[in-house]
Design a protein around this motif. Structure first.
Motif, mmCIF file in Angstrom:
data_model
loop_
_atom_site.group_PDB
_atom_site.id
_atom_site.type_symbol
_atom_site.label_atom_id
_atom_site.label_comp_id
_atom_site.label_asym_id
_atom_site.label_seq_id
_atom_site.Cartn_x
_atom_site.Cartn_y
_atom_site.Cartn_z
ATOM 1 N N SER A 99 4.091 0.958 -33.001
ATOM 2 C CA SER A 99 4.312 0.611 -31.468
ATOM 3 C C SER A 99 3.234 -0.808 -31.427
ATOM 4 N N SER A 158 15.808 -5.866 -29.879
ATOM 5 C CA SER A 158 14.599 -5.300 -30.068
ATOM 6 C C SER A 158 14.178 -5.674 -31.588
ATOM 7 N N ASP A 209 12.063 -3.986 -33.443
ATOM 8 C CA ASP A 209 11.659 -3.003 -34.056
ATOM 9 C C ASP A 209 13.069 -2.131 -34.360
ATOM 10 N N TRP A 259 10.677 -2.686 -21.998
ATOM 11 C CA TRP A 259 10.403 -1.601 -23.011
ATOM 12 C C TRP A 259 11.317 -0.577 -23.373
ATOM 13 N N CYS A 308 6.953 6.128 -29.727
ATOM 14 C CA CYS A 308 6.898 4.856 -29.892
ATOM 15 C C CYS A 308 7.315 4.147 -28.430
ATOM 16 N N TRP A 331 8.778 0.348 -27.808
ATOM 17 C CA TRP A 331 8.863 -1.027 -28.343
ATOM 18 C C TRP A 331 9.462 -2.058 -27.323
#
Lengths: 384, 384
Positions: free
Chosen positions: A7, A69, A71, A362, A373, A375
């Motif tokens: 994160s 995202s 991530d 988020w 996590c 992200w």
């Protein structure tokens, strides 16, 4: 890329104000409404699609417009078999490239000179970038922007293979290809994507539309190859249709996005056996909500409404309960068995994943019932 | 507060990436899609509502959930006659209070202990804060949170005056009032708001529903006053119904929000003369979009879709053109007279203002065709 997934540095972030949770929290503590990703389900979906693409011998270019995202995109590249990303807007591409993603297709047309200028600057950040074209008048401004910045943008001709939105008629591809090449641009292939087909619920009807799309695309690609153009890439397909494109021998690359998390709309789309697509790709995305009022017996009001759940594709699914409606900040549920009490947390499967994720800052990654996590939705709001 | 209205310091902000425009730009240069506010129309709407409230002898507590903008809220307080704001979530209230707004009603129930703790801390920032209650079980946790922080939160009993969402039955108000007062909380009044009534298009049908809401509310307020409770505030009403509550002699405060900018849904709601509400309150909010593809004669594709326009309340209005549909990043229009060319900018009136504004980070304030101010959507995404 192994779990637990990283994160960003959350120092100074106030849970409840800046972020919905802290790492390690149980889901019962997460501030509501919040957007949850079940990481086990996500990983299964990524593995399923990776294997499916490998079996079919096609590449996967994961659609980043779905999640926005960086991530999740990195996970798709690292373990999900994706060769690159696609997205719809130059501002999305900028966000992905600035976050370190290095192979991005804008699966859409760009015509605004200001946007073309931004596009042509992206390779300066080390990215390979491609864009779609459906009009001869688009070529000169694109070539000029590339010349101005000394960069190269790959170009794909978008054809209309049945959706009736953007894209040129398959018959018209050769003159457009000639203009692209004459302008010194790098013509790498064809985009043939039929968005509306993805959501046809009946398998046979979807299959028939896919056959029509394939026929149109085969015709266009044949015209181009007969005219001497090297068409290395035929890109398209989505989570509702990828089995058709993937086994056609024509498409080289699939643009699936929703498969990673699914939604209520896709859960109503059926496969050849009559099973919902969610049987193969279980829902991994949920909006966590809390019961905030039980104003009368059998009626529950929760704290997630239209600002937490996209409403245009139908009401969210809640296990064992029927959603009656959404307003700005409320969802209402029939609770005939009086199962709910105030404060109970419920997980709702949104009607449509992409615009729902875009409402949130988020993604809360859950391993079981615990936050693994957080992200950021890197490109949230980046529709320009 | 006189025009030109202030904007935050935009030093270092990159137009197209961080912000949709720079101050002074013509609208033709604004990056699309972008959210426009016509400041002349906004000011007219604020003046019209201020005068209407003054004529009716009621206060205006402008609904900040509609715009989530501290700048627009300040304008409503400075020139629009508003005595304070309301909003729906504690995170919204926090954003407004941190931005300097000092009188905020959360026109909704809060039950999560974490949210109650945040609520009870808000007066420490210098704000007067009120909240709604519809359940006796909510009182003790609220009183404990106030005691913990040494603060006072005003409490209003929400009654269900016909919408069937939150709120207690009018008959049940007195026992709840006794519990509120016994807990040492400051009971200041009653909230009676009928959200669904706002959107009843036919005037007579809306009037009949308003009469029913008034009768229920009068009954509840009468019970409370007969029992000796000082009910200083009766708050409610919205942009579709405020003429009924405002002239009832019962409501003391109106919670209108959409009047400031309007939307396509409200433009279909009719007044006593059969005129749309937008005749009195002209639309001030538009999504600026650009034609990005003309794939075949009579069909135009623009660059604003579901991530720029809320889709659950119907399609956007475009002057002289019919919107055929919205997808994530596209809107499609019939253009039978071939008026449009690629790059043309169009202004769309969104179906539903509140969830549309919540998609954007910036409001672009236009004076005529030029950018006068850029207002951040202060509480964007703050639904927790």
């Amino acid at each position: 890329m192994q779990p637990p997934y990283p994160s960003p540095d959350l120092t100074g972030y106030e849970p409840g104000y800046d972020i919905p949770a802290l790492l390690g929290w149980p889901v019962q503590q997460v501030h509501t409404p919040a957007l949850l990703i079940d990481l086990d389900a996500l990983e299964r979906n990524l593995a399923t699609m990776r294997a499916a693409c490998a079996d079919m011998g096609v590449s996967l270019r994961a659609h980043g417009k779905m999640h926005r995202s960086a991530d999740l995109a990195r996970l798709q590249m690292a373990v999900g078999g994706a060769v690159g990303l696609c997205c719809q807007k130059v501002s999305e591409a900028e966000a992905f490239v600035r976050a370190g993603l290095r192979d991005v297709l804008i699966s859409n047309e760009l015509r605004d000179p200001a946007k073309l200028d931004r596009l042509a600057r992206l390779p300066l950040l080390g990215a390979r970038v491609a864009v779609c074209v459906d009009d001869a008048a688009a070529i000169a401004p694109l070539a000029e922007a590339c010349a101005r910045h000394g960069t190269q943008i790959d170009v794909l001709i978008e054809i209309d293979c049945g959706a009736g939105r953007c894209g040129i008629a398959p018959d018209a591809v050769v003159p457009l290809a000639q203009i692209i090449v004459s302008a010194g641009l790098n013509l790498t292939g064809v985009q043939a994507y039929h968005g509306k087909m993805q959501h046809i619920r009946d398998f046979a009807a979807r299959q028939a539309e896919a056959a029509r799309a394939e026929s149109l695309t085969r015709h266009a690609v044949g015209l181009l190859r007969d005219a001497g153009f090297a068409i290395a890439t035929v890109t398209g397909g989505g989570s509702g249709s990828f089995g058709f494109e993937g086994t056609s021998g024509l498409w080289t690359e699939l643009q699936c996005g929703s498969y990673a998390v699914m939604d209520a709309d896709y859960a109503a789309v059926r496969d050849a056996e009559g099973q919902p697509l969610s049987a193969r790709f279980p829902p991994a995305l949920q909006v966590l909500t809390q019961v905030m009022s039980l104003p009368r017996p059998g009626h529950a009001v929760c704290d997630a409404g239209l600002k937490s759940l996209s409403g245009e594709s139908g009401l969210p699914l809640a296990e064992g309960l029927t959603c009656l409606g959404l307003s700005d900040e409320h969802s209402e549920f029939a609770d005939p068995d009086h199962r709910l009490k105030v404060g109970d947390r419920m997980r709702l499967i949104p009607g449509h994943c992409a615009p729902t994720i875009n409402l949130h800052d988020w993604l809360v990654g859950l391993r079981g019932d615990r936050v693994e996590c957080l992200w950021p939705v890197t490109a949230r709001g980046r529709s320009f």
